[in-house]
Write a protein that holds these residues in place. Structure first.
Motif, PDB file in Angstrom:
ATOM      1  N   CYS B 345      -4.833  -3.776   3.497  1.00 37.45           N
ATOM      2  CA  CYS B 345      -3.954  -3.905   2.324  1.00 37.45           C
ATOM      3  C   CYS B 345      -3.191  -5.221   2.365  1.00 37.45           C
ATOM      4  O   CYS B 345      -3.085  -5.932   1.370  1.00 37.45           O
ATOM      5  CB  CYS B 345      -2.928  -2.770   2.281  1.00 37.45           C
ATOM      6  N   LEU B 346      -2.623  -5.514   3.528  1.00 36.93           N
ATOM      7  CA  LEU B 346      -1.833  -6.744   3.647  1.00 36.93           C
ATOM      8  C   LEU B 346      -2.714  -7.967   3.419  1.00 36.93           C
ATOM      9  O   LEU B 346      -2.333  -8.909   2.725  1.00 36.93           O
ATOM     10  CB  LEU B 346      -1.169  -6.806   5.026  1.00 36.93           C
ATOM     11  N   GLU B 347      -3.906  -7.950   4.008  1.00 39.61           N
ATOM     12  CA  GLU B 347      -4.821  -9.087   3.842  1.00 39.61           C
ATOM     13  C   GLU B 347      -5.214  -9.262   2.376  1.00 39.61           C
ATOM     14  O   GLU B 347      -5.337 -10.372   1.877  1.00 39.61           O
ATOM     15  CB  GLU B 347      -6.081  -8.874   4.694  1.00 39.61           C
ATOM     16  N   ALA B 348      -5.420  -8.122   1.697  1.00 39.36           N
ATOM     17  CA  ALA B 348      -5.906  -8.172   0.306  1.00 39.36           C
ATOM     18  C   ALA B 348      -4.811  -8.495  -0.688  1.00 39.36           C
ATOM     19  O   ALA B 348      -5.090  -8.816  -1.845  1.00 39.36           O
ATOM     20  CB  ALA B 348      -6.520  -6.823  -0.069  1.00 39.36           C
ATOM     21  N   ASN B 349      -3.563  -8.432  -0.247  1.00 38.49           N
ATOM     22  CA  ASN B 349      -2.461  -8.387  -1.208  1.00 38.49           C
ATOM     23  C   ASN B 349      -2.052  -9.749  -1.779  1.00 38.49           C
ATOM     24  O   ASN B 349      -0.891 -10.141  -1.746  1.00 38.49           O
ATOM     25  CB  ASN B 349      -1.260  -7.685  -0.563  1.00 38.49           C
ATOM     26  N   VAL B 350      -3.018 -10.449  -2.332  1.00 39.10           N
ATOM     27  CA  VAL B 350      -2.742 -11.715  -3.010  1.00 39.10           C
ATOM     28  C   VAL B 350      -2.388 -11.447  -4.476  1.00 39.10           C
ATOM     29  O   VAL B 350      -2.396 -10.297  -4.924  1.00 39.10           O
ATOM     30  CB  VAL B 350      -3.978 -12.638  -2.929  1.00 39.10           C
ATOM     31  N   TYR B 351      -2.079 -12.499  -5.197  1.00 40.24           N
ATOM     32  CA  TYR B 351      -1.683 -12.381  -6.610  1.00 40.24           C
ATOM     33  C   TYR B 351      -2.775 -12.960  -7.505  1.00 40.24           C
ATOM     34  O   TYR B 351      -2.921 -14.173  -7.596  1.00 40.24           O
ATOM     35  CB  TYR B 351      -0.359 -13.118  -6.842  1.00 40.24           C
ATOM     36  N   PRO B 352      -3.539 -12.101  -8.173  1.00 37.98           N
ATOM     37  CA  PRO B 352      -4.587 -12.611  -9.067  1.00 37.98           C
ATOM     38  C   PRO B 352      -3.998 -13.012 -10.411  1.00 37.98           C
ATOM     39  O   PRO B 352      -3.014 -12.425 -10.873  1.00 37.98           O
ATOM     40  CB  PRO B 352      -5.538 -11.415  -9.250  1.00 37.98           C
ATOM     41  N   LYS B 353      -4.612 -13.999 -11.016  1.00 36.97           N
ATOM     42  CA  LYS B 353      -4.192 -14.443 -12.349  1.00 36.97           C
ATOM     43  C   LYS B 353      -5.427 -14.641 -13.211  1.00 36.97           C
ATOM     44  O   LYS B 353      -6.377 -15.301 -12.806  1.00 36.97           O
ATOM     45  CB  LYS B 353      -3.390 -15.737 -12.236  1.00 36.97           C
TER      46      LYS B 353
END
Lengths: 428, 428, 428
Positions: B345-353
């Motif tokens: 979860c932490l690794e995946a938790n980027v901000y998509p735009k």
């Protein structure tokens, strides 16, 4: 009920027109709306124009379409019901065996008497829609298929109607005129929106400006947005997508993507007062043009007030969504009233501020009984409640919620207190 | 299950070692962990060193300890079970009457077959622990007591393991290696943490850096904090205290002191998806090293994911907390998976735009059915939901919660949309 | 109970005095309160003075008032019960037929034995109040009416009492002294406030300054506010309106207009601990001087703690609101205690900050058992909870709420930790 009947009559008038994303059916529909809204402007956008990630498709025209059975019977006749032809069907003529024809037929096994509504805007196909009941009776043999349609570089057509108010800030209402002969989804939208626009045009000096657009769904809102985004982002302070506002079975609310705009508050305020048990949907349930108006980077404050929501009533997207059993004068009237109250809320939603420190002497102004008894203060309770919340930070909507009354009942009492010089108002 | 069995095997290997706050048992435990994590650094901090309000205690060594009964039977033999000796017992040899001896014996009347786990780190004492059942059988007479232990100026030993990621921001995991032969509390912590560290070390270019510490409880975390506080406060963005992760009976979450850190959100997200009915504790229920990591002025974002929480299962702090009936391969595997998902979860938790204004034309990219029917949009609903929330303000975890799906299922769909150039990503 | 009995005795002493908005009854009441509070200052504000939107009314004096029946019996004798005369009745003498007299009589058909409490401050009238039972027995004939009253340019009288604390910030308590012979509403307010003021005056160096006002309702608070608004707005940090604090049937809370002030939190904290099932009213239920203190533009942080709320108990505003069946020593004591606890909460509500990083070594300070067993940490749990929340951002009230204990039990433990140099305190 008079307006309900008028709207129902107008829907009957629009019923047989072959609306689609583009074409003369759209133009004719807008022409008839213009009878109610003489200022309606009509725009034509050429096929091939870019609209963000999309391209305006070819224009579609249909002269005739039908199937002749081996026994010579004409079925799926487009002139009888425009739902019989898959939307955007390409031209075709030829003889097919039943087995081949089946690949081009669409019906609903679970709804044997309904003709489904099918389109293929973005891949070239042809097809016919018919009831499962009729389909089951087709016999082996050669079928003659005839589709005299045309897809050509033409235009996408939409209408826009503006009522100027005291402020440049705009309330934006959008409805779509791309659905053929179906009633709740979607003759109710353009019909009710026409009457709401008429109501607004007759307001004496409205506070907000009001912009109404009549567009084809999705590609229409994208096209409109791509041509007007800066203006809309700068000016639109509230708005509603108008769809499925014609039956009597429910009231429904679908939020903006943010869920917390003034439009959301107003929608919930109105529905809670006119229909305590309304359906509250989430953004996950979206499916109409709010998808575009609230998209990231667009972010307009657009909420949706409906009667029975698209996709949630059995006749949805079939020939059974009609003007007899589904959409009624009462149903349309309910949709109209909900939107009218919403607009009245927005108009009323100024910020009152008390002119006096402490409670004013209501008695000396004839606003309060002069004899104190155990129950005497009851009648003026709402006036006092309005005054106590009039600190310049609570709007009329805030105050109405504090008082647990509709804003359209609070507004005239606010006006009375202004007349008594106990309140002043500001737009913010 | 393979990893579950491997971890259970590793726990068996560590079981007989006499772990305590200090001493060779700690060193041997760290040595065996180093077989899995060759980069593990071991630190030695001298007795008497200050650690905030505390002082590193003397090192404790035990050669042998037992009691001989009047009939010559040897009981409470430390070599048979290191729980028999009160932790940090001072040396003692002598003959005592049963009545005198009783003052040095500890048992649990309510759990007659269990040897309790007792320590006396900060006051010099000696004592033996035994089952109530055995204690009840002791007869009057002279008992020979033998404790060949030593308390001396030595060191406190701990291990640290770092995996460098793309960012300097760190995820911090801490577990303790001071408990003697008990399974859930606490062989499960160091065993699962070893395997999680191995998993992280094998990640291809992780986003975050990961820091793992294997320390004695309380004095170990205080010592570690007092030597690394500035670095931790500057770099740690998330983390977990790893304790009691080995049985099958429950999943549990204990918050950080703030309760609202990303670690808290991730812990609850993971547990809600893998164990809908997990136990949610409050900060008032704390009892492990989160007490130090979240102390005022330290304030690291450390939450705790557990199986059955310390103090809340019957075998806690007794000889019954074993590798047969309490901690199982499946139990360890569940603890491992929960922490692995948390890291994913932490690794995946980027901000998509979203790259497009309005909804993109999915059909032209082969991501959408081209024929609209009543149910056609169902399959691509999640893709559309990801796109609609990709406004640069919602992280993948936010979006997963909006979609009511685990972040580890949303992450690959985000990747697909990035591959189609419909999204860009940023770390914040 | 001793204080309860004392207060009840004091209420009996004040009972027969004819209190109203103005007049010698107010002056005499204040004179008797001054026996308890020698520093009480009394202010006289001339009739005709402006108080925001209001004007100080004429002073009212009554020498005698009665009705003589056709049979010569004297009824509605003001000297027997001052409720018989409508408050602010103008002078009148004359003979009336029963039918004419009826227009000037007030009774309660639903409460046949009660004399109602009626006033007509702002319109000149005369009238008598009597029980429905008595009224029903009046026979036709000529009645002699005698009201020897006077309305004249005099003064409105109020009292003010200040206790200086370490800070200039003030806690403000207000109660009213305008109600004639009724017990809960309102001898309980001035009686309990007198005793609370005495309690505060005896505090050793209080943190806050305390200001108590004894005023007539509405016009009194408006007059007081109009003369002191700037000072109050600058200095008042908390406060309570004291009314209806004398019966045993309920505890009640009515919020400030904002609803979120420290006074609101303290009121709810106190009542939740002394009366789990207290009544929680809303701002819509307001009806006493909080209407002025919390008016827009005034906005003082004033909440209300009551026993049975005005308007919500059957004897309200009638002769049945007495010192026998309604207001009791126990009832007054409960009102006193609630306000005393509220003041103790405010005094205690500083911000502790831990002096040590990490948990302190409690054992070395004799604050912790040195032998760890499964249950050993239980006794010191609250001390540890206080320390863990002492980050300088949580006040004692915040911490008490985290610990689910009353602030007045947490406060001495905070003091102990300060004495051990584990905490420092700040006012904010």
């Amino acid at each position: 009920m008079m307006i309900g009947n008028e709207m129902h009559e107008f829907a009957r008038e629009l019923w047989p027109i072959n609306r689609s994303l583009t074409g003369n059916g759209v133009r004719e529909t807008l022409g008839r709306i213009r009878q109610y809204l003489p200022g309606l402007e009509v725009f034509e956008v050429p096929s091939g124009s870019k609209a963000f990630d999309w391209v305006v498709p070819k224009e579609w025209a249909v002269k005739s379409a039908w199937i002749k059975t081996p026994s010579g019977e004409t079925i799926c006749d487009f002139s009888k019901n425009n739902l019989h032809l898959v939307g955007y069907s390409i031209p075709f003529s030829g003889m097919l065996k039943l087995q081949e024809l089946q690949n081009h037929l669409y019906s609903l096994p679970d709804m044997p008497t309904a003709i489904p509504y099918i389109t293929s805007y973005y891949q070239e196909r042809w097809g016919f829609c018919l009831s499962q009941y009729q389909r089951d009776q087709l016999k082996d043999g050669q079928y003659e298929v005839h589709i005299d349609s045309e897809l050509f570089d033409g235009h996408l057509t939409y209408g826009e109607y503006l009522v100027k108010g005291r402020l440049d800030s705009e309330v934006f209402l959008s409805t779509y005129i791309c659905h053929p002969s179906m009633a709740n989804n979607e003759l109710s939208g353009p019909v009710v929106t026409s009457y709401i626009a008429k109501f607004v045009s007759e307001l004496l000096r409205p506070r907000y400006s009001y912009r109404f657009v009549f567009i084809p769904e999705t590609i229409g809102s994208l096209t409109y947005l791509s041509r007007n985004l800066d203006h809309l982002r700068r000016n639109v302070v509230a708005g509603f997508n108008v769809s499925c506002v014609g039956d009597e079975r429910a009231y429904s609310y679908l939020p903006s993507r943010a869920g917390t705009t003034i439009s959301d508050r107003v929608a919930k305020h109105v529905l809670s007062h006119i229909a305590g048990n309304y359906e509250e949907y989430g953004w996950a349930d979206r499916g109409s043009d709010e998808r575009q108006y609230c998209a990231p980077g667009v972010d307009l404050p657009i909420a949706t007030i409906m009667r029975s929501k698209y996709g949630r009533y059995p006749e949805y997207h079939t020939s059974l969504d009609d003007l007899e059993t589904v959409v009624t004068p009462d149903g349309l009237l309910g949709g109209y009233k909900a939107l009218k109250f919403a607009i009245e809320c927005l108009e009323a939603n100024v910020y009152p501020k008390a002119t006096q420190l402490g409670e004013p002497q209501m008695g000396s102004r004839g606003l309060y009984p002069t004899l104190s008894t155990t129950g005497s203060s009851f009648e003026v309770r709402t006036l006092m409640d309005i005054l106590t919340w009039s600190d310049g930070k609570h709007s009329v909507l805030d105050i109405a919620e504090k008082c647990e009354k509709p804003a359209w009942e609070i507004a005239p009492m606010v006006k009375m207190l202004v007349d008594h010089e106990l309140l002043t108002l500001s737009d913010h």
